[in-house]
Design a protein around this motif. Structure first.
Motif, mmCIF file in Angstrom:
data_model
loop_
_atom_site.group_PDB
_atom_site.id
_atom_site.type_symbol
_atom_site.label_atom_id
_atom_site.label_comp_id
_atom_site.label_asym_id
_atom_site.label_seq_id
_atom_site.Cartn_x
_atom_site.Cartn_y
_atom_site.Cartn_z
ATOM 1 N N ARG A 47 0.827 -1.207 0.000
ATOM 2 C CA ARG A 47 0.000 0.000 0.000
ATOM 3 C C ARG A 47 0.858 1.254 0.000
ATOM 4 N N LEU A 48 1.884 1.297 0.846
ATOM 5 C CA LEU A 48 2.754 2.468 0.913
ATOM 6 C C LEU A 48 3.547 2.652 -0.383
ATOM 7 N N ALA A 49 4.034 1.548 -0.944
ATOM 8 C CA ALA A 49 4.763 1.636 -2.211
ATOM 9 C C ALA A 49 3.857 2.183 -3.309
ATOM 10 N N ALA B 210 12.230 5.467 1.058
ATOM 11 C CA ALA B 210 12.094 4.426 0.047
ATOM 12 C C ALA B 210 13.196 4.535 -0.995
ATOM 13 N N GLU B 211 13.552 3.406 -1.564
ATOM 14 C CA GLU B 211 14.445 3.348 -2.719
ATOM 15 C C GLU B 211 13.555 3.280 -3.960
ATOM 16 N N ALA C 203 8.813 1.949 -9.376
ATOM 17 C CA ALA C 203 8.799 0.910 -8.345
ATOM 18 C C ALA C 203 9.463 1.471 -7.094
ATOM 19 N N ALA C 204 8.838 1.272 -5.946
ATOM 20 C CA ALA C 204 9.365 1.788 -4.677
ATOM 21 C C ALA C 204 9.538 0.639 -3.689
ATOM 22 N N GLU C 205 10.720 0.581 -3.065
ATOM 23 C CA GLU C 205 11.001 -0.404 -2.008
ATOM 24 C C GLU C 205 11.127 0.348 -0.685
ATOM 25 N N PHE D 268 9.757 10.765 2.239
ATOM 26 C CA PHE D 268 8.410 11.265 2.012
ATOM 27 C C PHE D 268 7.714 11.500 3.352
ATOM 28 N N ARG D 269 7.197 12.693 3.559
ATOM 29 C CA ARG D 269 6.368 12.972 4.722
ATOM 30 C C ARG D 269 4.920 12.660 4.344
ATOM 31 N N LEU D 270 4.295 11.815 5.136
ATOM 32 C CA LEU D 270 2.953 11.352 4.842
ATOM 33 C C LEU D 270 1.942 11.900 5.844
#
Length: 314
Positions: free
Chosen positions: A107-109, A179-180, A128-130, A160-162
Motif C-alpha cells: 500500500r505504501l509503495a 524508500a528506494e 517501483a518503490a522499495e 516522504f512525509r505522509l
C-alpha cells in the motif's frame, strides 16, 4: 487547423529562434494552405505555456530529477493516536520497515508510485518503490494516505512525509517514510556501435525501455530527436543516448550532397542535390539539383535528407 501547423523546432532555454514571413508562407504551402496570407501583430512574440510559465522544451528532457524537491524536510510533528512512532524518544524516524505487513508495504509503495507518477505525468514512466524505513506502523483503520512533502533524488533514495487519516474529517497523523525508488521509461538507445564525433541520423537509434539514472538528461523517445546531433563519446549497441553527450549540430552542411524527396498527392520522387546552405532539422535551405542545376527550396528532415517545399518551387 492552422493552429496545428508546426513551424519548426522549439528553441532551447536561453536561446531564440527567428521565423521569417517567407518561412511561414513556405510552411503553410507545405501543409496545403494555398490562399494569400497577410501578417499583422508584433514582430517578436514570447510563447508561454499554461499558467504563464514558459513551455518546457522537449529536448532534452530531465527524467532523472524531480525539481523542485527540497533538500531536507524537518522531523515530523508528533503523530496522532492513529499512528504509532518507532522509538521511545519521539525523535527522528529510525525504525526499519520490519513491522509492516506485506499488505502495508504494498500500500505504501503504491502511494509513493502514484505521487511520483503525478509529478512526471508521462505514461511511459514505470515506478517501483522499495520501503526502507517507516516511522511507525500502519493501522488498518487508516483510510487515506497522502504525500505532503518529499526530498531526495529520483531515482534513488528519497524521503516522504505522509499524512494519514482514518476519516476525511479527522486530523491527520503524520509520519515519515524512506524508500528506494527505481524508474524505467522509454528512451533512445544506440541501434549499433556509435563512435565519438559521429553525427547521428534517425536510423542510428531505436526506442527501448531502460532504467533511468539519477542526474542524467535523456532525449525524448522519438528517433528524429537524435538526428543531427554529434556524439561526444563512444556508445555501444543498446546503450542510452544522453542529451548532454549528443550535441546539436548541423544536419546538413553547405556544399554537402543530400537526398531530396518530393511528395505530393500520394506519389514520391527522390533525387540528389547539392546544399547551397546548411542548417538543422526543420530548417529551410536552398538546394541545387545535381542534374538540371535548378535551384529550389527544401526543408531538412534528417541527416543528409531534405523535403522539397511544394508550391514554392515550379
Amino acid at each position: 487547423e492552422v493552429g496545428a501547423i508546426i513551424l519548426g523546432p522549439t528553441p532551447g532555454k536561453g536561446e531564440t529562434r527567428e521565423f521569417t514571413r517567407w518561412e511561414i508562407e513556405n510552411r503553410l504551402l507545405e501543409m496545403g494552405v494555398t490562399a494569400r496570407v497577410s501578417f499583422t501583430g508584433n514582430e517578436q512574440v514570447l510563447v508561454l505555456g499554461g499558467g504563464g510559465r514558459p513551455r518546457a522544451r522537449e529536448t532534452p528532457e530531465r527524467l532523472a530529477e524531480l525539481a523542485p524537491f527540497p533538500e531536507k524536510i524537518s522531523s515530523p510533528p508528533p503523530a496522532s493516536p492513529a499512528v504509532s512512532r518507532a522509538g521511545s524518544d519521539g525523535g527522528s524516524p529510525a525504525g526499519k520497515a520490519d513491522s509492516l505487513t506485506p499488505e502495508a508495504r504494498k500500500r505504501l509503495a503504491g502511494v509513493v508510485a502514484d505521487y511520483l507518477a503525478g509529478r512526471y505525468r508521462r505514461p511511459d514512466v514505470e515506478i517501483a518503490a522499495e520501503i526502507i524505513s517507516f516511522s511507525g506502523s500502519l493501522p488498518d483503520s487508516v483510510r487515506e494516505i497522502q504525500v505532503e512533502e518529499a526530498a531526495g533524488r529520483i531515482p534513488g533514495k528519497a524521503t516522504f512525509r505522509l499524512g494519514l487519516r482514518e476519516t476525511p474529517a479527522s486530523e491527520p497523523g503524520r509520519t515519515v517514510l524512506v524508500a528506494e525508488v527505481k524508474l524505467t521509461a522509454l528512451a533512445l538507445v544506440a541501434s549499433r556501435q556509435l563512435r565519438r564525433g559521429e553525427v547521428l541520423a534517425a536510423a542510428d537509434v531505436k526506442i527501448a525501455r531502460i532504467p533511468m539514472e539519477s542526474g542524467r538528461s535523456y532525449l525524448p523517445p522519438r528517433r528524429e530527436a537524435a538526428a543531427g546531433r554529434e556524439l561526444a563519446r563512444d556508445v555501444g549497441p543498446g546503450a542510452a543516448i544522453f542529451a548532454d553527450e549528443a550535441v546539436p549540430t548541423a544536419a546538413v552542411k553547405r556544399g554537402e550532397m543530400v537526398q531530396s524527396v518530393t511528395r505530393d498527392r500520394g506519389w514520391e520522387i527522390a533525387a540528389r542535390g547539392k546544399a547551397l546552405s546548411g542548417g538543422m532539422i526543420g530548417d529551410l535551405i536552398q538546394v541545387e539539383d545535381s542534374v538540371t542545376r535548378a535551384k529550389y527550396q527544401a526543408r531538412i528532415t534528417d541527416r543528409g535528407v531534405v523535403s522539397v517545399v511544394p508550391g514554392r518551387n515550379k
